[in-house]
Design a protein around this motif. Structure first.
Motif, PDB file in Angstrom:
ATOM      1  N   VAL A 163     -20.673 -22.796   8.099  1.00 48.14           N
ATOM      2  CA  VAL A 163     -21.846 -22.624   9.521  1.00 48.14           C
ATOM      3  C   VAL A 163     -22.361 -22.165   9.049  1.00 48.14           C
ATOM      4  O   VAL A 163     -22.897 -21.713   8.009  1.00 48.14           O
ATOM      5  CB  VAL A 163     -20.516 -20.646  10.220  1.00 48.14           C
ATOM      6  CG1 VAL A 163     -22.032 -20.810  11.157  1.00 48.14           C
ATOM      7  CG2 VAL A 163     -19.334 -20.577  10.341  1.00 48.14           C
ATOM      8  N   GLU A 164     -23.829 -22.503   9.650  1.00 42.70           N
ATOM      9  CA  GLU A 164     -24.779 -22.533   9.844  1.00 42.70           C
ATOM     10  C   GLU A 164     -25.269 -22.095  11.018  1.00 42.70           C
ATOM     11  O   GLU A 164     -25.154 -22.785  12.067  1.00 42.70           O
ATOM     12  CB  GLU A 164     -26.028 -23.971   9.134  1.00 42.70           C
ATOM     13  CG  GLU A 164     -25.246 -24.482   7.748  1.00 42.70           C
ATOM     14  CD  GLU A 164     -25.831 -25.687   7.918  1.00 42.70           C
ATOM     15  OE1 GLU A 164     -26.965 -25.893   8.170  1.00 42.70           O
ATOM     16  OE2 GLU A 164     -25.885 -26.035   6.302  1.00 42.70           O
ATOM     17  N   ALA A 165     -26.124 -20.841  11.106  1.00 40.98           N
ATOM     18  CA  ALA A 165     -26.657 -20.776  12.056  1.00 40.98           C
ATOM     19  C   ALA A 165     -28.482 -21.141  11.869  1.00 40.98           C
ATOM     20  O   ALA A 165     -28.939 -19.918  11.370  1.00 40.98           O
ATOM     21  CB  ALA A 165     -26.016 -19.703  13.350  1.00 40.98           C
ATOM     22  N   GLU A 166     -28.917 -21.111  13.727  1.00 46.51           N
ATOM     23  CA  GLU A 166     -30.661 -20.732  13.129  1.00 46.51           C
ATOM     24  C   GLU A 166     -31.123 -19.697  15.022  1.00 46.51           C
ATOM     25  O   GLU A 166     -30.224 -20.332  15.568  1.00 46.51           O
ATOM     26  CB  GLU A 166     -31.501 -21.701  13.468  1.00 46.51           C
ATOM     27  CG  GLU A 166     -32.537 -21.952  13.441  1.00 46.51           C
ATOM     28  CD  GLU A 166     -33.251 -23.081  13.060  1.00 46.51           C
ATOM     29  OE1 GLU A 166     -34.448 -22.948  13.502  1.00 46.51           O
ATOM     30  OE2 GLU A 166     -32.300 -23.811  13.452  1.00 46.51           O
ATOM     31  N   SER A 167     -31.769 -18.995  14.809  1.00 46.31           N
ATOM     32  CA  SER A 167     -32.573 -18.452  15.653  1.00 46.31           C
ATOM     33  C   SER A 167     -33.940 -18.950  16.308  1.00 46.31           C
ATOM     34  O   SER A 167     -34.450 -19.488  15.818  1.00 46.31           O
ATOM     35  CB  SER A 167     -32.220 -16.867  16.131  1.00 46.31           C
ATOM     36  OG  SER A 167     -33.766 -16.712  14.950  1.00 46.31           O
ATOM     37  N   LEU A 168     -33.258 -19.251  18.169  1.00 50.16           N
ATOM     38  CA  LEU A 168     -34.184 -20.064  18.588  1.00 50.16           C
ATOM     39  C   LEU A 168     -35.221 -19.296  19.383  1.00 50.16           C
ATOM     40  O   LEU A 168     -36.118 -19.867  19.547  1.00 50.16           O
ATOM     41  CB  LEU A 168     -33.261 -20.981  20.079  1.00 50.16           C
ATOM     42  CG  LEU A 168     -32.189 -21.733  19.609  1.00 50.16           C
ATOM     43  CD1 LEU A 168     -31.505 -22.343  20.798  1.00 50.16           C
ATOM     44  CD2 LEU A 168     -32.684 -22.937  18.624  1.00 50.16           C
ATOM     45  N   ASP A 169     -34.856 -17.860  19.445  1.00 50.75           N
ATOM     46  CA  ASP A 169     -36.262 -17.253  19.957  1.00 50.75           C
ATOM     47  C   ASP A 169     -36.375 -16.072  19.095  1.00 50.75           C
ATOM     48  O   ASP A 169     -35.149 -16.166  18.511  1.00 50.75           O
ATOM     49  CB  ASP A 169     -36.227 -17.197  21.168  1.00 50.75           C
ATOM     50  CG  ASP A 169     -36.940 -16.681  22.119  1.00 50.75           C
ATOM     51  OD1 ASP A 169     -37.994 -16.066  21.548  1.00 50.75           O
ATOM     52  OD2 ASP A 169     -37.137 -16.717  23.385  1.00 50.75           O
ATOM     53  N   THR A 170     -36.961 -15.207  19.604  1.00 48.36           N
ATOM     54  CA  THR A 170     -36.549 -13.586  19.402  1.00 48.36           C
ATOM     55  C   THR A 170     -35.494 -12.766  19.566  1.00 48.36           C
ATOM     56  O   THR A 170     -35.004 -13.028  20.886  1.00 48.36           O
ATOM     57  CB  THR A 170     -37.872 -13.195  19.244  1.00 48.36           C
ATOM     58  OG1 THR A 170     -39.145 -13.615  18.557  1.00 48.36           O
ATOM     59  CG2 THR A 170     -37.872 -11.839  18.560  1.00 48.36           C
ATOM     60  N   VAL A 171     -35.313 -12.466  18.923  1.00 46.43           N
ATOM     61  CA  VAL A 171     -33.813 -11.382  18.654  1.00 46.43           C
ATOM     62  C   VAL A 171     -33.778  -9.949  19.326  1.00 46.43           C
ATOM     63  O   VAL A 171     -34.037  -9.887  17.770  1.00 46.43           O
ATOM     64  CB  VAL A 171     -32.249 -12.050  18.383  1.00 46.43           C
ATOM     65  CG1 VAL A 171     -31.338 -11.427  18.917  1.00 46.43           C
ATOM     66  CG2 VAL A 171     -31.924 -13.301  18.785  1.00 46.43           C
ATOM     67  N   SER A 172     -33.610  -9.097  20.352  1.00 52.83           N
ATOM     68  CA  SER A 172     -34.219  -7.852  19.864  1.00 52.83           C
ATOM     69  C   SER A 172     -32.474  -7.202  19.844  1.00 52.83           C
ATOM     70  O   SER A 172     -31.930  -6.976  20.992  1.00 52.83           O
ATOM     71  CB  SER A 172     -34.843  -7.544  20.948  1.00 52.83           C
ATOM     72  OG  SER A 172     -35.492  -7.859  21.671  1.00 52.83           O
ATOM     73  N   PHE A 173     -32.178  -5.454  19.137  1.00 52.48           N
ATOM     74  CA  PHE A 173     -30.959  -4.978  19.436  1.00 52.48           C
ATOM     75  C   PHE A 173     -31.579  -3.936  19.734  1.00 52.48           C
ATOM     76  O   PHE A 173     -32.723  -3.158  19.353  1.00 52.48           O
ATOM     77  CB  PHE A 173     -31.093  -5.063  17.593  1.00 52.48           C
ATOM     78  CG  PHE A 173     -30.544  -6.306  17.760  1.00 52.48           C
ATOM     79  CD1 PHE A 173     -29.391  -6.877  17.521  1.00 52.48           C
ATOM     80  CD2 PHE A 173     -30.922  -7.008  16.671  1.00 52.48           C
ATOM     81  CE1 PHE A 173     -28.596  -8.071  16.968  1.00 52.48           C
ATOM     82  CE2 PHE A 173     -30.884  -8.589  15.959  1.00 52.48           C
ATOM     83  CZ  PHE A 173     -29.414  -9.315  15.952  1.00 52.48           C
ATOM     84  N   GLY A 174     -30.989  -2.988  20.319  1.00 53.39           N
ATOM     85  CA  GLY A 174     -31.677  -1.646  21.082  1.00 53.39           C
ATOM     86  C   GLY A 174     -32.955  -0.914  21.154  1.00 53.39           C
ATOM     87  O   GLY A 174     -33.773  -0.852  20.801  1.00 53.39           O
TER      88      GLY A 174
END
Length: 135
Positions: A52-63
């Motif tokens: 599995v390969e994944a890439e973020s397309l945009d900034t992801v915020s947590f909490g």
């Protein structure tokens, strides 16, 4: 996306892109998944994922801005069949730029590899179930 050989196994290759306008029922996981693109290699004979390969397309915020992962973060996970019995991790890689609490920035590249798997072995014996004398 086609067919390829991965880890010596014949696989189907599946591309996963976020669907425009999709709104998830669970906002926390939905926001994360709508900002990711991925590719999966699925074993043809066992229907298990090999890679599995994944890439973020945009900034992801947590909490609520407690932690943020920047655009372009990459994640790879590979599995392999061990002893023709079970699929176990072989490699985990991730590269990311992150910000913690809007104060501290991180730029990390991490690789974890797994090998030398062995079956767990133990011995047991039956002991008497009679009551023990009081001390």
């Amino acid at each position: 996306a086609g067919e390829e050989t991965a880890a010596g196994r014949e696989c189907w290759v599946i591309d996963a892109d976020p669907k425009p306008g999709y709104r998830a029922r669970d906002e926390r996981s939905g926001k994360f998944l709508t900002r990711m693109r991925g590719r999966l290699w699925i074993d043809k004979s066992e229907y298990a994922w090999v890679r599995v390969e994944a890439e973020s397309l945009d900034t992801v915020s947590f909490g609520w801005f407690l932690a943020r992962i920047g655009k372009g973060a990459r994640f790879t996970l590979e599995q392999r069949r061990v002893n023709d019995e079970i699929w176990l991790p072989r490699l985990i890689q991730f590269r990311f730029d992150a910000r913690l609490g809007m104060v501290k920035s991180f730029n990390r590249e991490v690789e974890l590899s797994f090998r030398d798997y062995r079956k767990f072995q133990s011995e047991s014996r039956v002991v008497s179930t009679s009551e023990l004398p009081e001390p």
